[in-house]
Design a protein around this motif. Structure first.
Motif, PDB file in Angstrom:
ATOM      1  N   VAL A  13       0.827  -1.211   0.000  1.00 46.91           N
ATOM      2  CA  VAL A  13       0.000   0.000   0.000  1.00 46.91           C
ATOM      3  C   VAL A  13       0.861   1.261   0.000  1.00 46.91           C
ATOM      4  CG1 VAL A  13      -0.289   0.154   2.525  1.00 46.91           C
ATOM      5  CG2 VAL A  13      -2.075   1.025   1.009  1.00 46.91           C
ATOM      6  N   THR A  14       2.013   1.154   0.645  1.00 49.62           N
ATOM      7  CA  THR A  14       2.932   2.288   0.640  1.00 49.62           C
ATOM      8  C   THR A  14       4.360   1.798   0.777  1.00 49.62           C
ATOM      9  OG1 THR A  14       3.424   4.442   1.607  1.00 49.62           O
ATOM     10  CG2 THR A  14       2.794   2.727   3.135  1.00 49.62           C
ATOM     11  N   GLN A  15       5.275   2.667   0.442  1.00 48.73           N
ATOM     12  CA  GLN A  15       6.700   2.332   0.508  1.00 48.73           C
ATOM     13  C   GLN A  15       7.436   3.641   0.758  1.00 48.73           C
ATOM     14  OE1 GLN A  15       9.028   1.456  -3.182  1.00 48.73           O
ATOM     15  NE2 GLN A  15       8.681  -0.641  -2.511  1.00 48.73           N
ATOM     16  N   PRO A  16       8.329   3.681   1.734  1.00 47.53           N
ATOM     17  CA  PRO A  16       9.019   4.944   1.991  1.00 47.53           C
ATOM     18  C   PRO A  16       9.928   5.322   0.832  1.00 47.53           C
ATOM     19  CG  PRO A  16       9.527   3.293   3.688  1.00 47.53           C
ATOM     20  CD  PRO A  16       8.784   2.593   2.606  1.00 47.53           C
ATOM     21  N   ASN A  65       8.210  11.185  17.294  1.00 51.89           N
ATOM     22  CA  ASN A  65       7.173  10.606  16.428  1.00 51.89           C
ATOM     23  C   ASN A  65       5.891  11.422  16.569  1.00 51.89           C
ATOM     24  OD1 ASN A  65       5.562   9.505  18.660  1.00 51.89           O
ATOM     25  ND2 ASN A  65       7.162   7.951  18.848  1.00 51.89           N
ATOM     26  N   HIS A  67       2.848  10.386  17.352  1.00 57.76           N
ATOM     27  CA  HIS A  67       1.975  10.036  18.478  1.00 57.76           C
ATOM     28  C   HIS A  67       2.345  10.803  19.747  1.00 57.76           C
ATOM     29  CE1 HIS A  67      -0.720   7.769  20.977  1.00 57.76           C
ATOM     30  NE2 HIS A  67       0.264   7.738  21.850  1.00 57.76           N
ATOM     31  N   ALA A 163      -1.606  14.257  10.783  1.00 59.35           N
ATOM     32  CA  ALA A 163      -0.591  13.228  10.500  1.00 59.35           C
ATOM     33  C   ALA A 163      -0.439  12.982   9.001  1.00 59.35           C
ATOM     34  CB  ALA A 163      -0.949  11.918  11.212  1.00 59.35           C
ATOM     35  N   HIS A 164      -1.563  13.057   8.263  1.00 61.33           N
ATOM     36  CA  HIS A 164      -1.531  12.738   6.821  1.00 61.33           C
ATOM     37  C   HIS A 164      -1.390  13.973   5.944  1.00 61.33           C
ATOM     38  CE1 HIS A 164      -4.465   9.177   7.932  1.00 61.33           C
ATOM     39  NE2 HIS A 164      -3.290   9.092   8.529  1.00 61.33           N
ATOM     40  N   SER A 185       2.753  13.831  11.201  1.00 62.14           N
ATOM     41  CA  SER A 185       3.591  12.636  11.411  1.00 62.14           C
ATOM     42  C   SER A 185       4.627  12.540  10.304  1.00 62.14           C
ATOM     43  CB  SER A 185       2.722  11.378  11.390  1.00 62.14           C
ATOM     44  OG  SER A 185       3.533  10.234  11.178  1.00 62.14           O
ATOM     45  N   PHE A 186       5.849  12.255  10.696  1.00 60.38           N
ATOM     46  CA  PHE A 186       6.925  12.022   9.718  1.00 60.38           C
ATOM     47  C   PHE A 186       7.344  10.553   9.744  1.00 60.38           C
ATOM     48  CE2 PHE A 186       8.598  16.663  10.433  1.00 60.38           C
ATOM     49  CZ  PHE A 186       7.475  17.152   9.794  1.00 60.38           C
ATOM     50  N   ALA A 188       7.838   6.739   8.445  1.00 59.49           N
ATOM     51  CA  ALA A 188       8.348   6.244   7.155  1.00 59.49           C
ATOM     52  C   ALA A 188       7.271   6.055   6.092  1.00 59.49           C
ATOM     53  CB  ALA A 188       9.072   4.917   7.388  1.00 59.49           C
ATOM     54  N   LYS A 190       4.744   7.937   5.473  1.00 61.88           N
ATOM     55  CA  LYS A 190       4.047   9.184   5.126  1.00 61.88           C
ATOM     56  C   LYS A 190       4.630   9.847   3.869  1.00 61.88           C
ATOM     57  CE  LYS A 190       1.191   9.177   8.628  1.00 61.88           C
ATOM     58  NZ  LYS A 190       1.333   7.793   9.073  1.00 61.88           N
ATOM     59  N   GLY A 197       9.084  10.429  13.226  1.00 63.99           N
ATOM     60  CA  GLY A 197       9.175  11.859  13.532  1.00 63.99           C
ATOM     61  C   GLY A 197       7.805  12.491  13.634  1.00 63.99           C
ATOM     62  N   TYR A 287      -2.885   9.362   0.165  1.00 64.13           N
ATOM     63  CA  TYR A 287      -3.471   8.015   0.050  1.00 64.13           C
ATOM     64  C   TYR A 287      -4.377   7.989  -1.174  1.00 64.13           C
ATOM     65  CZ  TYR A 287      -2.036   7.251   4.918  1.00 64.13           C
ATOM     66  OH  TYR A 287      -1.314   7.101   6.073  1.00 64.13           O
ATOM     67  N   ARG A 313      -4.898  -1.879   1.807  1.00 62.06           N
ATOM     68  CA  ARG A 313      -5.181  -1.847   3.257  1.00 62.06           C
ATOM     69  C   ARG A 313      -6.559  -1.250   3.500  1.00 62.06           C
ATOM     70  NH1 ARG A 313      -0.451  -2.741   6.551  1.00 62.06           N
ATOM     71  NH2 ARG A 313      -1.728  -2.241   8.342  1.00 62.06           N
ATOM     72  N   TYR A 315      -7.649   0.903   5.613  1.00 63.78           N
ATOM     73  CA  TYR A 315      -7.576   2.057   6.539  1.00 63.78           C
ATOM     74  C   TYR A 315      -8.885   2.830   6.425  1.00 63.78           C
ATOM     75  CZ  TYR A 315      -2.427   1.556   6.584  1.00 63.78           C
ATOM     76  OH  TYR A 315      -1.135   1.106   6.721  1.00 63.78           O
TER      77      TYR A 315
HETATM   78  N1  T4K Z   1      -2.618   9.971  13.681  1.00 68.12           N
HETATM   79  C1  T4K Z   1      -2.927   9.402  12.512  1.00 68.12           C
HETATM   80  C2  T4K Z   1      -4.175   9.809  11.821  1.00 68.12           C
HETATM   81  C3  T4K Z   1      -2.059   8.462  11.942  1.00 68.12           C
HETATM   82  O1  T4K Z   1      -2.381   7.884  10.765  1.00 68.12           O
HETATM   83  C4  T4K Z   1      -0.867   8.133  12.617  1.00 68.12           C
HETATM   84  C5  T4K Z   1       0.034   7.143  12.058  1.00 68.12           C
HETATM   85  C6  T4K Z   1      -0.585   8.774  13.841  1.00 68.12           C
HETATM   86  C7  T4K Z   1      -1.499   9.678  14.353  1.00 68.12           C
HETATM   87  C8  T4K Z   1       0.669   8.501  14.623  1.00 68.12           C
HETATM   88  O2  T4K Z   1       1.837   9.008  13.979  1.00 68.12           O
HETATM   89  P1  T4K Z   1       3.250   8.267  14.215  1.00 68.12           P
HETATM   90  O3  T4K Z   1       3.463   8.149  15.700  1.00 68.12           O
HETATM   91  O4  T4K Z   1       3.245   6.947  13.510  1.00 68.12           O
HETATM   92  O5  T4K Z   1       4.262   9.243  13.604  1.00 68.12           O
HETATM   93  C9  T4K Z   1       1.130   2.802   9.598  1.00 68.12           C
HETATM   94  C10 T4K Z   1       2.143   3.723  10.256  1.00 68.12           C
HETATM   95  O6  T4K Z   1       3.022   2.997  11.101  1.00 68.12           O
HETATM   96  C11 T4K Z   1       1.498   4.821  11.047  1.00 68.12           C
HETATM   97  O7  T4K Z   1       2.492   5.814  11.222  1.00 68.12           O
HETATM   98  C12 T4K Z   1       0.340   5.452  10.295  1.00 68.12           C
HETATM   99  N2  T4K Z   1      -0.346   6.446  11.061  1.00 68.12           N
HETATM  100  C13 T4K Z   1      -0.635   4.377   9.891  1.00 68.12           C
HETATM  101  C14 T4K Z   1      -1.815   4.931   9.113  1.00 68.12           C
HETATM  102  O8  T4K Z   1       0.042   3.459   9.033  1.00 68.12           O
HETATM  103  P2  T4K Z   1       0.561   0.302  10.005  1.00 68.12           P
HETATM  104  O9  T4K Z   1       0.298  -0.483  11.236  1.00 68.12           O
HETATM  105  O10 T4K Z   1      -0.418   0.213   8.908  1.00 68.12           O
HETATM  106  O11 T4K Z   1       2.057   0.045   9.455  1.00 68.12           O
HETATM  107  P3  T4K Z   1       2.667  -1.185   8.678  1.00 68.12           P
HETATM  108  O12 T4K Z   1       3.890  -1.604   9.378  1.00 68.12           O
HETATM  109  O13 T4K Z   1       1.616  -2.206   8.429  1.00 68.12           O
HETATM  110  O14 T4K Z   1       3.114  -0.517   7.293  1.00 68.12           O
HETATM  111  C15 T4K Z   1       2.209  -0.118   6.302  1.00 68.12           C
HETATM  112  C16 T4K Z   1       2.757  -0.520   4.948  1.00 68.12           C
HETATM  113  O15 T4K Z   1       3.982   0.129   4.663  1.00 68.12           O
HETATM  114  C17 T4K Z   1       3.036  -2.009   4.823  1.00 68.12           C
HETATM  115  O16 T4K Z   1       2.565  -2.412   3.562  1.00 68.12           O
HETATM  116  C18 T4K Z   1       4.541  -2.124   4.860  1.00 68.12           C
HETATM  117  C19 T4K Z   1       5.021  -0.787   4.334  1.00 68.12           C
HETATM  118  N3  T4K Z   1       6.267  -0.349   4.949  1.00 68.12           N
HETATM  119  C20 T4K Z   1       6.247   0.062   6.242  1.00 68.12           C
HETATM  120  C21 T4K Z   1       7.401   0.500   6.847  1.00 68.12           C
HETATM  121  C22 T4K Z   1       7.383   0.938   8.292  1.00 68.12           C
HETATM  122  C23 T4K Z   1       7.443  -0.342   4.213  1.00 68.12           C
HETATM  123  O17 T4K Z   1       7.441  -0.704   3.019  1.00 68.12           O
HETATM  124  N4  T4K Z   1       8.593   0.130   4.798  1.00 68.12           N
HETATM  125  C24 T4K Z   1       8.616   0.543   6.097  1.00 68.12           C
HETATM  126  O18 T4K Z   1       9.682   0.977   6.592  1.00 68.12           O
HETATM  127  O19 T4K Z   1       0.701   1.821  10.500  1.00 68.12           O
END
Ligand code: T4K
Length: 373
Positions: A13-16, A65, A67, A163-164, A185-186, A188, A190, A197, A287, A313, A315
């Motif tokens: 769904v996403t890639q940094p 971060n 959060h 965050a977005h 939110s910064f 990875a 985003k 961050g 997104y 995803r 979301y």
């Molecule tokens: N408020 C809102 C509205 C938010 O959406 C968020 C974070 C926050 C507050 C809090 O901000 P932070 O404290 O995170 O700065 C992901 C993110 O981890 C999260 O930051 C984000 N929102 C949320 C919407 O998405 P997950 O649980 O879906 O992450 P994950 O590990 O499943 O990764 C998503 C996709 O990205 C996967 O397909 C894998 C890929 N990915 C992920 C990482 C970390 C990569 O390709 N490389 C990577 O390094 O939460």
């Protein structure tokens, strides 16, 4: 399934997006000479200043971060009692309110923007309400004017979870200039990242000292601790990543715009709905959420796409109010419930190739053509 259309490598769904390696190396090289790794180092301070200029905001502070930044924003405003929130967000938003001792009151969302519906907010205001915590979901701005009017009328604080929404503007105004404090939110995943961050932006200078202190254990000088703070400091390696990424952000958003346009052009003649931005908004294309007919169809296509190596995803499904940890909080939000059941986020990231986007659309159209209720 059309096997010949399946991707060899997974499409997530996403890639940094990572900056040029040598550019990042050149940014972190000085850290070895200075031996200054964290606690408001020089890269941190430059990053902060560059962000303030880029985002065109009056004041900002960096955090480790998003959060923790949000929790610190709530603490800095000294909020107590009930806070009106959307259930259609990432769980972080609601956790931040609860961790700061507030009671979240879930309000329904608007069916087009997916953001908190200002027409619904007032019915939840009681003598205990202290603030509105609104989220610019997927980077689509909330109705900031209506929210501001309600807040002024009832003497409430407004915090935006942005965050977005990095770089988003409304009527050429930075989205970070609305409300009391906004959080970006910064992470990875985003549009713009510093590995991990967060940033708070605000107009009132008086928040400066308290935000910095809350970020550093509540310390206000070498001999005084005035607040019960935490450790939420951004380190120099994060700041270096942010500085490198900031150099390409305009190009990155342009690339995302092309991806958005390609999706839109390919899905226009289907009955799939996607996010459309009002003309006064400068989006960041964070997104690409689509709305399917119902939950059954959404879950069906979500699964079907996996066979093609496409990982979408849901979301934000389930709604935050439906998670076990919040089951004791009563909430009736029918629009949010429906959107959460029908939503699906398609792959969207800066380096996603246009021909891949076209292929994803072709696959979706073929598969949905075979869907039988
Ligand atoms: N408020 C809102 C509205 C938010 O959406 C968020 C974070 C926050 C507050 C809090 O901000 P932070 O404290 O995170 O700065 C992901 C993110 O981890 C999260 O930051 C984000 N929102 C949320 C919407 O998405 P997950 O649980 O879906 O992450 P994950 O590990 O499943 O990764 C998503 C996709 O990205 C996967 O397909 C894998 C890929 N990915 C992920 C990482 C970390 C990569 O390709 N490389 C990577 O390094 O939460």
């Amino acid at each position: 399934m059309k096997k010949e259309l399946a991707f060899e490598e997974p499409i997530l769904v996403t890639q940094p997006k990572l900056p040029d390696f040598d550019n990042y190396l050149s940014k972190i090289k000085g850290i070895w000479d200075r031996k200054w790794l964290t606690n408001s180092g020089p890269l941190h301070e430059t990053f902060k200043e560059n962000l303030r200029e880029y985002l065109n905001v009056n004041h900002c502070e960096l955090f480790t971060n998003g959060h923790l930044a949000l929790e610190i924003a709530i603490k800095a405003l000294n909020l107590k009692g009930e806070i009106i929130v959307t259930p259609f967000t990432f769980i972080s938003t609601i956790h931040a309110a609860i961790n700061c001792g507030l009671t979240p009151v879930f309000c329904d969302i608007d069916k087009n923007s997916f953001n908190i519906d200002p027409n619904e907010i007032e019915k939840y205001i009681t003598k205990n309400t202290c603030a509105i915590l609104a989220v610019h979901v997927y980077g689509m701005p909330c109705d900031v004017k209506a929210i501001n009017e309600i807040a002024e009328k009832h003497n409430l604080r407004v915090i935006y979870d942005a965050a977005h929404a990095f770089s988003v503007e409304i009527d050429e105004q930075s989205i970070g200039n609305f409300g009391d404090i906004s959080m970006f939110s910064f992470h990875a995943t985003k549009v713009f990242h510093s590995i991990e961050g967060g940033l708070l932006t605000y107009n009132d200078e008086k928040h400066d000292k308290k935000l910095r202190s809350l970020r550093n254990f509540g310390i206000t000088s070498s001999e005084s601790v005035d607040f019960v703070g935490t450790n939420a400091k951004m380190n120099e390696f994060q700041a270096a990543m942010g500085l490198a990424n900031l150099e390409s952000i305009s190009n990155d958003i342009e690339k995302r715009k092309m991806i958005y346009t390609t999706y839109a052009a390919n899905l226009r003649k289907t009955d799939i709905k996607y996010l459309q931005y009002p003309s006064n908004v400068k989006p960041n294309y964070a997104y690409f959420p689509i709305l399917l007919r119902n939950g059954k169809q959404r879950d069906w296509i979500h699964e079907k796409l996996k066979a093609y190596n496409i990982f979408t995803r849901r979301y934000f499904y389930p709604l935050c109010s439906d998670f076990n940890c919040y089951e004791s909080i009563h909430s009736i939000t029918p629009v949010a419930y429906e959107i959460s059941n029908r939503i699906l986020c398609l792959p969207m990231y800066t380096e996603l190739e246009i021909n891949v986007v076209e292929q994803i659309c072709e696959i979706i159209k073929i598969e949905l053509g075979e869907y039988d209720e």
